[in-house]
Design a protein around this motif. Structure first.
Motif, PDB file in Angstrom:
ATOM      1  N   VAL A 164       6.014   0.619   2.533  1.00 51.24           N
ATOM      2  CA  VAL A 164       6.318  -0.816   2.637  1.00 51.24           C
ATOM      3  C   VAL A 164       5.681  -1.366   3.911  1.00 51.24           C
ATOM      4  CG1 VAL A 164       8.161  -2.500   2.985  1.00 51.24           C
ATOM      5  CG2 VAL A 164       8.434  -0.709   1.276  1.00 51.24           C
ATOM      6  N   GLU A 165       5.798  -0.595   4.954  1.00 49.46           N
ATOM      7  CA  GLU A 165       5.210  -1.027   6.229  1.00 49.46           C
ATOM      8  C   GLU A 165       3.707  -1.226   6.074  1.00 49.46           C
ATOM      9  OE1 GLU A 165       5.588   1.767   9.372  1.00 49.46           O
ATOM     10  OE2 GLU A 165       4.805   0.407  10.881  1.00 49.46           O
ATOM     11  N   ASP A 166       3.068  -0.267   5.441  1.00 45.85           N
ATOM     12  CA  ASP A 166       1.622  -0.379   5.223  1.00 45.85           C
ATOM     13  C   ASP A 166       1.290  -1.645   4.424  1.00 45.85           C
ATOM     14  OD1 ASP A 166       1.155   1.920   6.587  1.00 45.85           O
ATOM     15  OD2 ASP A 166       1.030   3.198   4.811  1.00 45.85           O
ATOM     16  N   ARG A 167       2.096  -1.900   3.463  1.00 46.23           N
ATOM     17  CA  ARG A 167       1.845  -3.042   2.586  1.00 46.23           C
ATOM     18  C   ARG A 167       2.034  -4.358   3.343  1.00 46.23           C
ATOM     19  NH1 ARG A 167       3.420  -2.275  -3.657  1.00 46.23           N
ATOM     20  NH2 ARG A 167       3.255  -4.401  -4.378  1.00 46.23           N
ATOM     21  N   ILE A 168       3.073  -4.381   4.163  1.00 44.01           N
ATOM     22  CA  ILE A 168       3.307  -5.592   4.968  1.00 44.01           C
ATOM     23  C   ILE A 168       2.152  -5.798   5.937  1.00 44.01           C
ATOM     24  CG2 ILE A 168       4.739  -6.528   6.831  1.00 44.01           C
ATOM     25  CD1 ILE A 168       7.153  -5.194   5.401  1.00 44.01           C
ATOM     26  N   ARG A 169       1.774  -4.712   6.564  1.00 46.64           N
ATOM     27  CA  ARG A 169       0.691  -4.791   7.545  1.00 46.64           C
ATOM     28  C   ARG A 169      -0.593  -5.227   6.860  1.00 46.64           C
ATOM     29  NH1 ARG A 169       1.290   0.037  10.866  1.00 46.64           N
ATOM     30  NH2 ARG A 169       2.801  -1.236  11.963  1.00 46.64           N
ATOM     31  N   ALA A 170      -0.849  -4.650   5.703  1.00 42.87           N
ATOM     32  CA  ALA A 170      -2.060  -5.006   4.967  1.00 42.87           C
ATOM     33  C   ALA A 170      -2.047  -6.492   4.625  1.00 42.87           C
ATOM     34  CB  ALA A 170      -2.168  -4.178   3.697  1.00 42.87           C
ATOM     35  N   ALA A 171      -0.893  -6.987   4.264  1.00 43.79           N
ATOM     36  CA  ALA A 171      -0.779  -8.397   3.880  1.00 43.79           C
ATOM     37  C   ALA A 171      -1.066  -9.308   5.070  1.00 43.79           C
ATOM     38  CB  ALA A 171       0.610  -8.682   3.335  1.00 43.79           C
ATOM     39  N   GLY A 172      -0.727  -8.836   6.238  1.00 39.05           N
ATOM     40  CA  GLY A 172      -0.875  -9.694   7.409  1.00 39.05           C
ATOM     41  C   GLY A 172      -2.198  -9.565   8.113  1.00 39.05           C
ATOM     42  N   LEU A 173      -3.073  -8.686   7.654  1.00 37.89           N
ATOM     43  CA  LEU A 173      -4.295  -8.411   8.403  1.00 37.89           C
ATOM     44  C   LEU A 173      -5.553  -8.700   7.616  1.00 37.89           C
ATOM     45  CD1 LEU A 173      -3.162  -5.186  10.205  1.00 37.89           C
ATOM     46  CD2 LEU A 173      -3.881  -7.307  11.276  1.00 37.89           C
ATOM     47  N   GLN A 174      -5.445  -9.612   6.686  1.00 33.48           N
ATOM     48  CA  GLN A 174      -6.615  -9.863   5.858  1.00 33.48           C
ATOM     49  C   GLN A 174      -7.770 -10.422   6.668  1.00 33.48           C
ATOM     50  OE1 GLN A 174      -5.567 -12.076   2.376  1.00 33.48           O
ATOM     51  NE2 GLN A 174      -3.866 -10.721   1.921  1.00 33.48           N
ATOM     52  N   GLY A 175      -7.452 -11.271   7.621  1.00 32.41           N
ATOM     53  CA  GLY A 175      -8.512 -11.862   8.426  1.00 32.41           C
ATOM     54  C   GLY A 175      -9.228 -10.823   9.251  1.00 32.41           C
ATOM     55  N   ALA A 176      -8.463  -9.926   9.821  1.00 32.27           N
ATOM     56  CA  ALA A 176      -9.033  -8.930  10.711  1.00 32.27           C
ATOM     57  C   ALA A 176      -9.929  -7.951   9.961  1.00 32.27           C
ATOM     58  CB  ALA A 176      -7.918  -8.161  11.402  1.00 32.27           C
ATOM     59  N   GLN A 177      -9.563  -7.688   8.705  1.00 31.20           N
ATOM     60  CA  GLN A 177     -10.329  -6.685   7.976  1.00 31.20           C
ATOM     61  C   GLN A 177     -11.779  -7.099   7.800  1.00 31.20           C
ATOM     62  OE1 GLN A 177      -8.065  -6.895   4.513  1.00 31.20           O
ATOM     63  NE2 GLN A 177      -6.250  -6.247   5.638  1.00 31.20           N
ATOM     64  N   ALA A 178     -11.979  -8.370   7.603  1.00 25.69           N
ATOM     65  CA  ALA A 178     -13.320  -8.847   7.323  1.00 25.69           C
ATOM     66  C   ALA A 178     -14.271  -8.537   8.472  1.00 25.69           C
ATOM     67  CB  ALA A 178     -13.284 -10.338   7.065  1.00 25.69           C
ATOM     68  N   ARG A 179     -13.708  -8.402   9.665  1.00 25.35           N
ATOM     69  CA  ARG A 179     -14.560  -8.168  10.828  1.00 25.35           C
ATOM     70  C   ARG A 179     -14.872  -6.696  11.031  1.00 25.35           C
ATOM     71  NH1 ARG A 179     -11.001 -12.086  12.838  1.00 25.35           N
ATOM     72  NH2 ARG A 179      -9.807 -10.524  13.969  1.00 25.35           N
ATOM     73  N   LEU A 180     -14.203  -5.852  10.328  1.00 27.48           N
ATOM     74  CA  LEU A 180     -14.389  -4.418  10.535  1.00 27.48           C
ATOM     75  C   LEU A 180     -15.544  -3.892   9.715  1.00 27.48           C
ATOM     76  CD1 LEU A 180     -10.760  -3.019  10.464  1.00 27.48           C
ATOM     77  CD2 LEU A 180     -12.325  -3.032  12.387  1.00 27.48           C
ATOM     78  N   GLY A 181     -16.321  -3.072  10.338  1.00 25.28           N
ATOM     79  CA  GLY A 181     -17.378  -2.412   9.595  1.00 25.28           C
ATOM     80  C   GLY A 181     -16.816  -1.179   8.923  1.00 25.28           C
ATOM     81  N   ARG A 182     -17.589  -0.555   8.103  1.00 23.05           N
ATOM     82  CA  ARG A 182     -17.081   0.603   7.378  1.00 23.05           C
ATOM     83  C   ARG A 182     -16.744   1.753   8.338  1.00 23.05           C
ATOM     84  NH1 ARG A 182     -16.363   1.407   2.231  1.00 23.05           N
ATOM     85  NH2 ARG A 182     -16.342   3.532   1.450  1.00 23.05           N
ATOM     86  N   GLU A 183     -17.510   1.866   9.394  1.00 21.32           N
ATOM     87  CA  GLU A 183     -17.252   2.935  10.359  1.00 21.32           C
ATOM     88  C   GLU A 183     -15.865   2.809  10.978  1.00 21.32           C
ATOM     89  OE1 GLU A 183     -20.317   4.626   9.263  1.00 21.32           O
ATOM     90  OE2 GLU A 183     -20.504   2.530   9.724  1.00 21.32           O
ATOM     91  N   GLY A 184     -15.441   1.557  11.087  1.00 21.42           N
ATOM     92  CA  GLY A 184     -14.179   1.336  11.782  1.00 21.42           C
ATOM     93  C   GLY A 184     -12.950   1.495  10.919  1.00 21.42           C
ATOM     94  N   MET A 185     -13.192   1.705   9.658  1.00 24.41           N
ATOM     95  CA  MET A 185     -12.072   1.656   8.732  1.00 24.41           C
ATOM     96  C   MET A 185     -10.963   2.637   9.020  1.00 24.41           C
ATOM     97  SD  MET A 185     -13.947   1.246   5.168  1.00 24.41           S
ATOM     98  CE  MET A 185     -15.103  -0.064   4.906  1.00 24.41           C
TER      99      MET A 185
END
Lengths: 198, 497
Positions: free
Chosen positions: B69-90
């Motif tokens: 659940v925590e992962d899911r909440i975090r994922a929901a709140g970090l959509q903007g940040a993900q776009a800035r991450l490259g694949r290496e940073g995943m």
């Protein structure tokens, strides 16, 4: 309720109030505790509605995600369970309604493969019982979502009519009549499937 | 005489009628066989329904739940940040703990891939478009800020505990790391369209149970326990693999830090689980505690718990708890309580403390009258439906009445409501006049008395007390001296005069 039971339940309520306050203030550990406390109850509701473990998992998780998003609006002092159960029920009802609009092929529950009957039992009876359960499950899936909801909340968690009314946000009398109609319809549909007289 | 309306019958089943309405319904049921039958049928349907609605994914599933659940909440709140991450940073945010968990999860995915894929196909309806979209966006990307700026987590309290066993994890961490990366890189391609976040895929109930049952070689902990349950033939049947990891980390434990072992959801065996805190000293005497509960998770007080090999016996407290001091090693725990099947399990005790959770299953009241009280060994074991010699030797009418009574009894035992026991008693009273004189007749009378008494215990009304008294008197008049008679005398004494 006994003196001890009452004080125990008061303590629990006070404890829960503290947890809610902390979660509202952004303490994610407190929210984690809420999840841990109610995960089983909410999973049971979710499974009752979906009867598919993967869907139940998804629904139960989503219930807590929505709860997390809305915890700020939760009225402190109210019991958490009906609120969580209401979120789960609303999500489940949306799911059931969308499925009724776009009927899917009925699927065998994944767990069924694992449901082997004890060898000590009469195999004939095992087959009959399993058939009956299968038909009942199919009949249940054919009921209106509102009817499924009352059967699930009553059947899974043995909630009182008052609690079901609160969870589904309907009057008490509606719970009583819906349960009765749902049971009658389930019986009729089951009879039609098994050839029993109703 | 107008029959009870469906609504009244339904509410009677739920013990939801009050006051005058309730009294009227009870009076009517006492007189009307048609309504009693309708109520019994309703109770039977409800009992079957409850079985259909019930599913226990196992302890391992719940150990990972909050983390997911925590992962899911975090994922929901970090959509903007993900776009800035490259694949290496995943995967940079992954803690060793999380890597170990993912590795463990990945290890089971191969074995259960088909199940997972089937399950996921069926679940796509559940995912709202938003959820699907979120899944697509979040799947390959992780919330990077976690590593540098440590936010409070659901799991923080468990981290400390997890660190204690980090040495155990060292062996598996590298491979787990590798596996999780592989899994992660494959995930978007396989699952992107379905929109299932990675964390949702791994800890499915079945794989978790399957993984535990196999006691697979994750090697997170060396502790071992064995669970067995005695079946009807008196043989010990392993509930999980013969020797399953006692405190092994299920997929859950690497994240949750709570190590435990859950039974692989046996259908005909009591679900049992054992839990242990970190075991560090094998030689020390260990405080072994546990809790005895029934199928509805309610504590069973006053159960007799014996550690047979040590000659120790204790009773459970009001909350179902018990404790022993036992040396490390294998012990046999036997649990008995009135109204429940005796249950035995073997526990391997290691470490500072161990905890056992024992679930007892109720014994049908029929087991006594028709199994133990029978004159020959060929008598029907009603509860298990094991032998049909008894049934075949009776007329079709008696057979039907008996089958009906058995169904009503099963329903009553499952529902546990007064109305359901009323219905069972009514069904047994139909069997009594049909049953052959002697043991069968007395068995049926005993079943009526037992159900009437149980109904009164649950819902003590004056009408039920009267019915119970009549039924008990009828049984006492027919039954010769014996323990069953003594028990009925005891029931009689409990009823109000």
């Amino acid at each position: 309720m006994s003196e001890a039971g009452r004080s125990n339940s008061n303590e629990k309520a006070a404890d829960e109030t503290d947890l809610v306050r902390a979660a509202q203030a952004g303490d994610s550990r407190a929210f984690g505790e809420i999840v841990t406390r109610y995960q089983r109850a909410i999973y049971r509701v979710a499974y009752g509605f979906t009867r598919i473990p993967a869907d139940a998992d998804d629904l139960a998780q989503e219930t807590f995600v929505r709860a997390y998003q809305a915890i700020g609006r939760f009225r402190v002092g109210e019991p958490l369970y009906p609120w969580l159960a209401r979120i789960a029920s609303n999500l489940a009802l949306s799911l059931l309604r969308s499925r009724r609009r776009k009927p899917e092929t009925a699927l065998e529950p994944l767990m069924e493969a694992g449901q082997q009957w004890g060898t000590e039992e009469d195999p004939g009876r095992g087959v009959i019982d399993r058939e009956r359960k299968k038909h009942l499950e199919q009949a249940l899936a054919e009921l209106k979502p509102e009817h499924q909801a009352v059967l699930v909340l009553r059947g899974v968690e043995e909630k009182s009519y008052e609690e079901i009314a609160k969870t589904l946000n309907v009057p008490l009398g509606t719970v009583m009549s819906r349960l009765s109609r749902a049971r009658a319809e389930l019986r009729a549909r089951l009879a039609a499937k098994t050839g029993e007289s109703s | 005489m107008s029959h009870l309306r469906p609504e009244e019958l339904s509410a009677t089943l739920d013990d939801a009628l009050h006051g005058e309405a309730r009294e009227r319904a009870e009076r009517h049921l006492a007189e009307c066989a048609t309504c009693r039958e309708a109520l019994a049928a309703l109770a039977d349907q409800e009992a079957t329904l409850r079985e259909v609605l019930k599913h226990d994914p196992g302890e391992a599933y719940f150990q990972t739940f909050a983390a997911r659940v925590e992962d899911r909440i975090r994922a929901a709140g970090l959509q903007g940040a993900q776009a800035r991450l490259g694949r290496e940073g995943m995967w940079g945010w992954l803690s060793p703990r999380r890597l170990a968990w993912l590795g463990a999860a990945a290890a089971v995915i191969g074995g259960v891939g088909i199940v997972l894929l089937t399950g996921r196909d069926q679940t796509s309806m559940l995912q709202s478009p938003r959820l699907v979209e979120r899944g697509r966006q979040t799947e390959p990307v992780a919330p990077a800020p976690q590593t540098s700026q440590h936010a409070p987590s659901f799991r923080d309290e468990q981290n400390a505990e997890q660190n204690k066993v980090s040495a155990n994890l060292k062996d598996v961490a590298p491979s787990a790391n590798k596996e999780s990366k592989l899994e992660a890189q494959n995930a978007p391609a396989q699952e992107g369209e379905a929109g299932a976040p990675l964390q949702e895929r791994a800890p499915q109930p079945e794989p978790a149970a399957d993984q535990l049952a196999r006691g697979d070689a994750r090697g997170a902990s060396p502790k071992r326990a064995q669970e067995v349950r005695r079946n009807a033939a008196g043989e010990d049947v392993p509930v999980t693999a013969p020797v399953a990891p006692f405190a092994a980390s299920p997929p859950a434990s690497a994240t949750s830090g709570t190590r435990g072992l859950a039974a692989a959801k046996p259908q005909s065996a009591a679900p049992m689980e054992l839990q242990s805190s970190a075991a560090r000293d094998r030689d020390a005497s260990t405080r072994m505690c546990g809790r005895v509960i029934d199928g509805l998770q309610r504590p069973v007080a006053g159960a007799t718990v014996a550690l047979a090999d040590r000659g120790l016996v204790t009773n459970t407290a009001a909350d179902g708890r018990f404790c022993f001091d036992a040396a490390a090693g294998l012990h046999e725990l036997s649990v008995m309580a009135v109204g429940y099947e005796p249950t035995r399990l073997q526990v391997r005790v290691e470490g500072e403390s161990s905890e056992a959770l024992v679930t007892l299953h109720p014994v049908s009241v029929l087991e006594n009258p028709l199994a133990k009280g029978s004159a020959t060994s060929e008598k029907l074991d009603v509860r298990k439906g094991a032998t049909y010699g008894y049934l075949q030797s009776v007329s079709p009418k008696t057979h039907a009445a008996l089958e009906h009574a058995m169904a009503a009894q099963r329903a009553a035992d499952s529902l546990g409501t007064a109305a359901a026991y009323d219905a069972a008693a009514a069904a047994w009273s139909k069997v009594a006049p049909l049953a052959a004189a002697g043991v069968p007749h007395r068995d049926a009378l005993h079943a009526v008395a037992a159900s009437r008494y149980r109904a009164w215990q649950i819902g003590p009304t004056s009408a039920r007390a009267k019915s119970a008294r009549n039924a008990i008197d009828a049984f006492l008049a027919a039954e010769p001296a014996g323990s069953r008679k003594e028990q009925a005398v005891h029931w009689s004494e409990q009823l109000p005069h």
